[in-house]
Design a protein around this motif. Structure first.
Motif, PDB file in Angstrom:
ATOM      1  N   SER A   1       7.919   9.755   6.369  1.00 55.13           N
ATOM      2  CA  SER A   1       8.951  10.495   5.641  1.00 55.13           C
ATOM      3  C   SER A   1       8.860  11.986   5.915  1.00 55.13           C
ATOM      4  CB  SER A   1       8.842  10.210   4.143  1.00 55.13           C
ATOM      5  OG  SER A   1       9.446   8.983   3.832  1.00 55.13           O
TER       6      SER A   1
ATOM      7  N   VAL B   1       6.421   2.102  -6.578  1.00 59.18           N
ATOM      8  CA  VAL B   1       5.411   2.825  -5.794  1.00 59.18           C
ATOM      9  C   VAL B   1       5.889   3.025  -4.352  1.00 59.18           C
ATOM     10  CG1 VAL B   1       3.094   2.658  -4.812  1.00 59.18           C
ATOM     11  CG2 VAL B   1       3.464   2.077  -7.203  1.00 59.18           C
ATOM     12  N   THR B   2       6.394   1.952  -3.756  1.00 58.04           N
ATOM     13  CA  THR B   2       6.872   2.025  -2.369  1.00 58.04           C
ATOM     14  C   THR B   2       7.976   3.055  -2.229  1.00 58.04           C
ATOM     15  OG1 THR B   2       6.366  -0.319  -2.115  1.00 58.04           O
ATOM     16  CG2 THR B   2       7.795   0.664  -0.458  1.00 58.04           C
TER      17      THR B   2
ATOM     18  N   ASN C   1       1.120   1.342   1.832  1.00 59.67           N
ATOM     19  CA  ASN C   1       2.358   1.992   2.251  1.00 59.67           C
ATOM     20  C   ASN C   1       2.197   3.473   2.525  1.00 59.67           C
ATOM     21  OD1 ASN C   1       3.975  -0.370   2.073  1.00 59.67           O
ATOM     22  ND2 ASN C   1       3.912  -0.179  -0.143  1.00 59.67           N
ATOM     23  N   LEU C   2       0.965   3.937   2.501  1.00 58.31           N
ATOM     24  CA  LEU C   2       0.699   5.359   2.706  1.00 58.31           C
ATOM     25  C   LEU C   2       1.279   5.886   4.012  1.00 58.31           C
ATOM     26  CD1 LEU C   2      -0.642   7.286   0.826  1.00 58.31           C
ATOM     27  CD2 LEU C   2      -2.827   6.840   1.911  1.00 58.31           C
TER      28      LEU C   2
ATOM     29  N   ILE D   1       6.668   6.697  -2.539  1.00 55.44           N
ATOM     30  CA  ILE D   1       5.968   7.128  -1.327  1.00 55.44           C
ATOM     31  C   ILE D   1       6.947   7.520  -0.231  1.00 55.44           C
ATOM     32  CG2 ILE D   1       4.498   6.356   0.574  1.00 55.44           C
ATOM     33  CD1 ILE D   1       2.931   4.751  -1.282  1.00 55.44           C
ATOM     34  N   ARG D   2       8.043   6.781  -0.142  1.00 53.96           N
ATOM     35  CA  ARG D   2       9.026   7.093   0.893  1.00 53.96           C
ATOM     36  C   ARG D   2       9.881   8.282   0.503  1.00 53.96           C
ATOM     37  NH1 ARG D   2      10.745   0.844   1.954  1.00 53.96           N
ATOM     38  NH2 ARG D   2       9.548   0.529   3.854  1.00 53.96           N
TER      39      ARG D   2
ATOM     40  N   LEU E   1       0.127   1.551  -2.950  1.00 59.91           N
ATOM     41  CA  LEU E   1       0.031   2.959  -2.584  1.00 59.91           C
ATOM     42  C   LEU E   1      -0.686   3.115  -1.250  1.00 59.91           C
ATOM     43  CD1 LEU E   1       0.298   6.004  -3.378  1.00 59.91           C
ATOM     44  CD2 LEU E   1      -1.930   5.795  -4.461  1.00 59.91           C
TER      45      LEU E   1
ATOM     46  N   TYR F   1       4.066   5.425   5.199  1.00 58.22           N
ATOM     47  CA  TYR F   1       5.455   5.847   5.026  1.00 58.22           C
ATOM     48  C   TYR F   1       5.527   7.291   4.583  1.00 58.22           C
ATOM     49  CZ  TYR F   1       6.557   0.960   5.612  1.00 58.22           C
ATOM     50  OH  TYR F   1       6.671  -0.298   6.118  1.00 58.22           O
ATOM     51  N   CYS F   2       4.427   7.766   3.990  1.00 59.39           N
ATOM     52  CA  CYS F   2       4.358   9.151   3.564  1.00 59.39           C
ATOM     53  C   CYS F   2       4.479  10.057   4.795  1.00 59.39           C
ATOM     54  CB  CYS F   2       3.018   9.364   2.858  1.00 59.39           C
ATOM     55  SG  CYS F   2       2.872  10.925   2.051  1.00 59.39           S
TER      56      CYS F   2
END
Lengths: 103, 242
Positions: free
Chosen positions: B93, A16-17, B86-87, A20-21, B83, B89-90
Motif C-alpha cells: 500500500s 484487520v486486513t 497480511n503485513l 492494513i491495506r 495482522l 500489504y502494508c
C-alpha cells in the motif's frame, strides 16, 4: 468449531486486513526510508507462506510421500517460472496419482 | 475537463482494467476453488466461506484464518495472526500510494485499498505513470468475481466430487504459496536461506515435543516476526536506486 462465533471471526479478519491495506494508502505518501523496517516487511511474506505450506503440504495428502512429490513438482515448476495455473495443476495431478499408487 | 470526457476516460480505464485483470481472475478461480473445498472440510457453511472470500480477498490470510477458527484460538489470536500474515500489504500500500495521482479524489483510496491483493498490486505497479482509480476498480472487480466465484464453486463441489479428487484439488492453495516464494528465491541467496530456515523451524514447531503445543496461528506469528526480523538485521535489502 470450539469457541467463538464465526461471524465475529470473519469480521475481525476483514477489519484487520482492510486496515492494513487502507491506512498506508491514505496516510503515507512518501516511501518508508528505514532500511530495517523495509527489509523486515520484504522478508515477511516469504516466512509466512513457507511456514503455512510446510510441513502442512506433506500431511494433507493421503501419504507424506505424495505430499512430498507434489511439493517437489511445485518447486521445480516454480523455479522454472512456469506460472501459477501450471504449478497448481501439476501439484494436484501429482498428489492425485501418487495417492492412487501409495494409499 | 468536460463531464462527458471525464466519463469516457473512466469507462476506458475501467474496461481496460477488466481486460487486463482477466488472467488474475482465472488464476483466482483455481486457487479459491481449493479454498472453498478446504473451508468445507473445516465445517464452514457455503455462505460463510463465500462471505470470508468476499470480505477479505486474501489467500494466505483466509487459509490461516480457517486454522485459527477450527482450533478455537480466540479473537485476539485471529487479529494478530491476520495482522502478521497480511503485513506485506502494508508495504504494498505504501508503494501503491505513490503510484496514485496526488490530485485524484482522495475517497478513491478507501475503495482501491479493499482490493489491493498481490496480483492486483503487481498489475497496478506496471502502469505507466499514475494508475487511474477506475482502472483499479476494473481489475479489482474481475479479480474479486474470480475469487468469490471460485470459492462458491469449490464449496459446492465438496458435495459433488469424490473425496480423492477434492483432496488433490486442495493442494492448489499450497502450490500458489510455492509459486509466490520460489521465483524470487531463484535470484537471491538470502531468500533461499530464509525459506529453508522457515521450513526447518516450521517442522520443528510441528513435531518437536514442547514446541508442537503452540497454536498454529501463533506459530505463524512467532516465526514470521522472529525470522523476518533476524534476516532484516543480518541481511538488510539493498537500497533501491533513487
Amino acid at each position: 468449531m470450539k469457541n467463538g462465533n464465526i461471524y465475529v471471526y470473519i469480521l475481525i479478519m476483514a477489519g484487520v486486513t482492510y486496515l492494513i491495506r487502507m491506512l498506508p494508502l491514505t496516510r503515507i505518501r512518501t516511501p518508508i526510508k528505514n532500511r530495517f523496517v523495509r527489509s523486515f516487511l520484504y522478508y515477511v511474506p516469504f516466512v509466512t507462506l513457507t511456514v503455512m505450506a510446510f510441513p502442512a503440504m506433506l500431511t494433507s495428502a493421503m501419504s507424506p510421500w505424495s505430499g512430498l512429490a507434489a511439493m517437489g513438482a511445485a518447486v521445480v515448476l516454480s523455479w522454472k517460472k512456469k506460472g501459477l495455473i501450471l504449478v497448481a495443476l501439476a501439484a494436484c495431478a501429482v498428489v492425485f496419482l501418487m495417492d492412487l499408487i501409495v494409499a | 475537463m468536460k463531464r462527458e470526457q471525464r466519463m469516457k476516460g473512466r469507462s476506458a480505464h475501467f474496461f481496460r482494467g477488466m481486460k487486463e485483470g482477466l488472467p488474475i481472475c482465472l488464476g483466482y478461480l483455481a486457487v479459491s476453488f481449493s479454498f472453498g473445498i478446504i473451508a468445507m472440510e473445516r465445517q464452514l457453511s457455503i455462505g460463510q466461506a463465500v462471505m470470508m472470500s468476499a470480505m477479505n480477498l486474501t489467500s494466505a490470510g483466509q487459509f490461516a484464518a480457517l486454522t485459527v477458527i477450527s482450533e478455537g484460538s480466540g479473537y485476539l489470536v485471529m487479529a494478530l495472526n491476520q495482522l502478521v500474515i497480511n503485513l506485506r500489504y502494508c508495504l504494498m500500500s505504501c508503494s501503491l500510494s505513490q503510484k496514485m495521482a496526488p490530485d485524484a479524489p482522495f475517497f478513491h483510496r478507501f475503495f482501491v485499498a479493499f482490493g489491493n491483493t498481490d496480483e492486483v498490486f503487481a498489475l497496478s505497479m506496471m502502469q505507466k505513470e499514475y494508475v487511474p482509480p477506475f482502472y483499479s476498480y476494473g481489475v479489482i472487480l474481475i479479480a474479486a468475481l474470480g475469487w468469490v466465484g471460485g470459492t462458491l464453486l469449490g464449496a459446492a463441489a465438496g458435495s459433488i466430487l469424490p473425496p480423492r479428487v477434492l483432496q488433490a484439488l486442495s493442494m492448489a492453495l499450497y502450490a500458489m504459496f510455492i509459486a509466490i516464494v520460489v521465483p524470487p528465491a531463484k535470484e537471491n541467496k538470502v531468500l533461499r536461506i530464509l525459506i529453508l530456515s522457515a521450513m526447518a523451524c516450521s517442522a520443528a514447531f510441528t513435531y518437536a515435543p514442547l514446541l508442537k503445543e503452540m497454536d498454529s496461528g501463533i506459530r505463524v506469528i512467532v516465526l514470521t516476526v522472529a525470522l523476518a526480523a533476524l534476516f532484516a538485521w543480518l541481511h538488510p535489502v539493498k537500497e533501491e536506486p533513487a
